[in-house]
Design an enzyme around this catalytic site. Structure first.
Site, mmCIF file in Angstrom:
data_model
loop_
_atom_site.group_PDB
_atom_site.id
_atom_site.type_symbol
_atom_site.label_atom_id
_atom_site.label_comp_id
_atom_site.label_asym_id
_atom_site.label_seq_id
_atom_site.Cartn_x
_atom_site.Cartn_y
_atom_site.Cartn_z
ATOM 1 C CD1 TRP A 103 70.208 36.630 -30.455
ATOM 2 C CD2 TRP A 103 68.122 37.008 -31.165
ATOM 3 N NE1 TRP A 103 70.173 36.435 -31.816
ATOM 4 C CE2 TRP A 103 68.915 36.655 -32.276
ATOM 5 C CE3 TRP A 103 66.761 37.301 -31.373
ATOM 6 C CZ2 TRP A 103 68.396 36.576 -33.576
ATOM 7 C CZ3 TRP A 103 66.242 37.226 -32.666
ATOM 8 C CH2 TRP A 103 67.058 36.875 -33.745
ATOM 9 C CG ASP A 173 66.892 32.757 -25.920
ATOM 10 O OD1 ASP A 173 67.076 31.634 -26.425
ATOM 11 O OD2 ASP A 173 66.812 33.809 -26.601
ATOM 12 C CE LYS A 197 70.588 30.138 -32.926
ATOM 13 N NZ LYS A 197 70.616 30.815 -34.195
HETATM 14 C C1 LIG Z 1 69.809 33.506 -28.559
HETATM 15 C C2 LIG Z 1 68.703 33.581 -29.566
HETATM 16 N N1 LIG Z 1 67.452 33.846 -29.148
HETATM 17 C C3 LIG Z 1 66.438 33.918 -30.024
HETATM 18 C C4 LIG Z 1 66.614 33.746 -31.377
HETATM 19 C C5 LIG Z 1 65.435 33.853 -32.295
HETATM 20 O O1 LIG Z 1 65.092 32.588 -32.696
HETATM 21 P P1 LIG Z 1 63.960 32.294 -33.783
HETATM 22 O O2 LIG Z 1 64.499 32.756 -35.087
HETATM 23 O O3 LIG Z 1 63.796 30.812 -33.671
HETATM 24 O O4 LIG Z 1 62.740 33.030 -33.391
HETATM 25 C C6 LIG Z 1 67.895 33.461 -31.850
HETATM 26 C C7 LIG Z 1 68.095 33.244 -33.302
HETATM 27 O O5 LIG Z 1 69.173 33.136 -33.814
HETATM 28 C C8 LIG Z 1 68.963 33.378 -30.927
HETATM 29 O O6 LIG Z 1 70.207 33.110 -31.354
#
Ligand SMILES: Cc1ncc(COP(=O)(O)O)c(C=O)c1O
Length: 362
Positions: A103, A173, A197
């Site tokens: 991520w 994030d 989550k």
């Molecule tokens: C740490 C992290 N950042 C970003 C995301 C991406 O999130 P989204 O699917 O809401 O765009 C996730 C998704 O699991 C994540 O775990």
């Protein structure tokens, strides 16, 4: 009620049962309203109370100062990968990114489309099995901001505490560990998290942004991508994700009833310890991915001796009533996600299953 199983999914993930029960009960008609939350205007008094109540509980849970805006946006955490640099990275400036997993890598990629992004540290060479130490961070004191991922959902690592970044604004994030333990919001300039989550269902993204950051947004940004639009209109510039915000509102009420972030943090640490102890106590049968000191209390990753054995483990676990244990497709292995709403009994049941599986296959 239809029987529920133990859901170890990484997200969307298990929600508190009282939240689901209340949503189910009131889905036909909110008490005193005669219509469901799905059918009322987002500008109605009823929805106003839901939105304001949600914000108030979020502020209370994390002791968020008045100098921060709380925004309910769409586009997931993934859109924040773009909105953060679009709003906070000035022309000619550069932002620092600490890369601790897939991520973070995606966040860097999007920042590079907007401007200059520097990698201040990366643990990719060690397959993201740990969080870098403070002394490993090569931070630029003139950076527009430092971005990091508080919990790495795919690799099961978590920052034990925020990196020290001096006077440079810190952006986190926090999608997969927000409100899983106490958080000092004042250390951050901006925090974002997809809801699916610890906060509620997918479709709504929480952004907590310090007022002074809002002045950075360029005037020519598309309206919907400008934090100022959503701050000014209190997340009601356009139709917000009403159902997501409603469930988040119930989830925040539940979290307060649990005793808030201190209490949930203790429970999460306890749950994670039970699982890591079982892994560590298995000899080499279960092999943890994350190094001690970097282990996540939300996503517990481990491997078995072979992919074949891992497949058998997942299938046997599924048959025994445990879902969502297959690791992310990019890393394989097993991942047990044990977010706030995941019950301790489920962790204990998994540990008993793991012991049994080891005896039969060890
Ligand atoms: C740490 C992290 N950042 C970003 C995301 C991406 O999130 P989204 O699917 O809401 O765009 C996730 C998704 O699991 C994540 O775990």
């Amino acid at each position: 009620m239809t029987e529920r199983i133990f859901n170890f999914a990484a997200g969307p993930a298990v929600l508190p049962e009282p939240v689901l029960a209340e949503a189910q009960r009131d889905l036909m008609a909110l008490p005193g309203v005669g219509m469901s939350v799905l059918e009322i205007s987002h500008r109605s008094k009823t929805f106003d109370e839901i939105l304001n109540g949600c914000e108030a509980d979020i502020r209370r849970l994390a002791a968020i100062p008045d100098s921060y805006r709380v925004l309910f946006l769409q586009g997931g955490a993934s859109l924040q990968f773009s909105m953060v640099p679009m709003n906070l990275l000035p022309p000619g400036g550069s932002a620092d990114y600490i890369v601790t997993g897939a991520w973070s890598q995606k966040a860097v990629k999007e920042a590079e489309r907007v401007g200059a992004a520097r990698i201040a540290a990366s643990t990719e060479a060690e397959n993201f099995s740990r969080i870098p130490e403070q002394k490993e961070l090569r931070l630029d004191p003139r950076a527009a901001y430092v971005h990091f991922t508080t919990n790495n959902t795919i690799f099961g690592t978590q920052w034990p505490r925020e990196p020290e970044v001096g006077a440079v604004p810190l952006v986190g994030d926090a999608s997969s560990d927000i409100f899983s333990r106490p958080i000092d919001v004042t250390r951050y300039a901006l925090i974002y998290a997809g809801a699916q989550k610890n906060l509620g269902p997918s479709g709504v993204t929480l952004v907590i942004v310090r007022d002074d950051m809002l002045a950075r947004s360029p005037k020519n940004l598309p309206t919907m991508l400008d934090y100022n639009t959503h701050a000014r209109e209190k997340s009601l510039y356009n139709t917000p994700p009403v159902f997501g915000i409603y469930i988040m509102r119930l989830t925040m009420k539940w979290l307060l009833a649990q005793g808030g972030l201190e209490a949930i943090g203790r429970r999460n640490a306890e749950k994670a310890k039970i699982l890591y102890d079982a892994i560590d106590g298995s000899g080499t049968f279960y092999r943890p991915h994350a190094r001690p000191g970097s282990r996540s209390s939300m996503n517990v990753n481990f491997r078995l001796a072979s992919e074949e054995l891992e497949k058998q483990f997942v299938a046997a676990a599924r048959a025994a009533g445990f879902d969502g244990l297959k690791g992310h497709r990019s890393v394989g292995g097993i991942r047990a996600s044990i977010y706030n709403a995941f019950p301790k009994e489920g962790v204990e049941a998994l540990v008993a299953f793991m012991k049994d599986f080891r005896q039969k296959n060890g």
